[in-house]
Enzyme design. Structure first.
Site, PDB file in Angstrom:
ATOM      1  CD  GLU A 185     -42.968  -7.509   4.692  1.00 19.09           C
ATOM      2  OE1 GLU A 185     -42.023  -7.220   5.389  1.00 19.09           O
ATOM      3  OE2 GLU A 185     -43.753  -5.927   4.857  1.00 19.09           O
ATOM      4  CD  GLU A 237     -37.700  -1.638  16.342  1.00 18.41           C
ATOM      5  OE1 GLU A 237     -38.252  -0.275  16.784  1.00 18.41           O
ATOM      6  OE2 GLU A 237     -37.675  -2.492  15.517  1.00 18.41           O
TER       7      GLU A 237
HETATM    8 ZN   LIG Z   1     -42.848  -4.286   6.450  1.00 15.44          ZN
END
Ligand SMILES: [Zn+2]
Ligand SMILES: NC(=O)c1ccc[n+]([C@@H]2O[C@H](COP(=O)([O-])OP(=O)(O)OC[C@H]3O[C@@H](n4cnc5c(N)ncnc54)[C@H](O)[C@@H]3O)[C@@H](O)[C@H]2O)c1
Length: 363
Positions: A185, A237
């Site tokens: 990440e 989102e």
């Molecule tokens: Zn992720």
């Protein structure tokens, strides 16, 4: 110690990042103007290591504390555990003004974040993420939830914490495979941001064994700044801007699922997804080959996998098409026009998608 501010529309809060931050947690919660009870929630790996320390700080700040400890693992992200936690909160007379501290990895953060979001329509929530993945990703941004039947994170809520406390020192006890998983990440943020952050990620990845010292306050804060900017822009989102965080995740989620959620950690699957995204970016977005090579070399340096040998390419391709985030026109990829220049909402022709999946699953 760094103090980052997250200011999405629903509620602003601070993220404390620094070595020893866990010892400041009690005072930082008190500084929010909170009084009352604090329930520290953790899992069976993290509690023996850090619960006493966090509890001592909270007690010193004048709080009455208690705890809930669940067994470790993704299998705990269930509605049954949520209900069990409600029961404990009920017995202890926990109410609106009281605080839940989620001390652990993304599992603890998601599960107890959801408990805090829903019990009496919202308790005060403090995230104290203890894995690299949770420190750079899950702990900030307000996504909480549990798994339901085959649906990962199928039931949940957007619920921002009141405070996030990130102590890089706790990474020293993290198993190296978990550290590496979180490192994928970190690479994602480096590729998204380019520039100085990418240089810093590269510096952290060079020379020698992977250890916690590489992921210091500056690097974690740099990743968090990327996440914070996106979350502030698109908290729930809705505008599509948050989708940029999905870099590497379209193929990554499919690989993770095809491996039965056990063969690859989330980060290992994301690393494979990032490799796919780099290659597709060269083909479709004009990413220079040299920049794609730079990204792949970074994943190599961190010991992240290069191939998902043995997975069925048809299954992976099928899982990509069933991606949770697929819209009416199919799966939308995040690709790179250059390092630091992501583009969202891209369609990949199915023959090219197959080719890349065949390449990933070969050897
Ligand atoms: Zn992720
Ligand atoms: N809410 C979000 O935005 C978001 C983002 C990414 C991932 N997630 C979720 O996060 C979860 C994965 O999180 P994770 O990778 O942190 O897994 P995890 O919570 O299962 O932690 C991994 C393992 O490390 C142990 N551990 C944690 N901290 C430790 C420490 N400091 N020392 C020793 N052991 C430690 C845990 O007990 C566990 O065994 C998934 O459920 C995923 O859906 C949520």
């Amino acid at each position: 110690m760094q103090r980052l501010r997250v200011a999405p529309p629903s509620r602003a809060y601070d993220v404390l990042v620094g070595r020893g931050a866990l010892d400041e947690l009690g005072a930082a919660v008190a500084a929010l103007g909170t009084s009352g009870q604090v329930v520290v929630c953790s899992d069976g790996h993290v509690a023996p290591l850090y619960l006493e320390r966090v509890g001592a700080g909270l007690r010193a700040a004048g709080f009455e504390i208690s705890h809930i400890v669940i067994p470790p693992g993704e299998g705990q992200k269930t509605l049954a555990r949520v209900e069990e936690a409600y029961g404990v909160l009920y017995e202890r007379g926990i109410g609106r003004g009281d605080t839940v501290v989620a001390l652990g990895g993304g599992v603890v953060g998601d599960l107890f974040g959801y408990v805090a979001a829903t019990y009496q329509r919202g308790l005060r929530l403090v995230q104290a993420p203890t894995t690299l993945l949770a420190q750079v990703d899950a702990g900030v941004g307000g996504k909480t939830g549990v798994d339901f039947r085959a649906g990962k994170n199928h039931v949940g809520a957007f619920y921002q914490p009141w405070l996030v406390v990130v102590d890089p020192d706790v990474l020293r006890t993290l198993p190296v495979r978990e550290l590496r998983s979180g490192a994928a990440e970190v690479v994602k943020y480096g590729l998204m941001a380019g520039g100085r952050l990418l240089d810093e990620v590269e510096a952290a990845a060079q020379n020698g064994a992977l250890d916690a010292e590489r992921f210091d306050e500056a690097l974690i804060a740099g990743c968090l700044e990327e996440k914070i900017a996106v979350v502030e822009d698109d908290e729930r989102e809705e505008t599509g801007n948050r989708a940029v965080l999905n870099l590497g995740h379209t193929v990554g989620h499919a690989v993770e699922a095809a491996g039965g959620f056990s063969r690859f950690t989330h980060g290992e699957a994301v690393a494979l997804g990032l490799r796919a995204a780099l290659r597709l970016s060269v083909e479709l977005c004009g990413l220079p080959q040299s920049e794609a090579d730079r990204g792949a070399a970074l994943l190599d340096a961190l010991g992240l996998p290069a191939h998902a040998a043995g997975l069925d390419p048809e299954e992976v391709a099928g899982l990509i098409r069933r991606d949770k985030k697929a819209g009416p026109e199919g799966v939308a990829y995040v690709l790179l026009e250059g390092l630091g220049r992501p583009r969202t909402g891209l369609r990949v022709p199915s023959d090219l998608e197959r080719e890349v999946v065949a390449w990933l699953t070969s050897e």
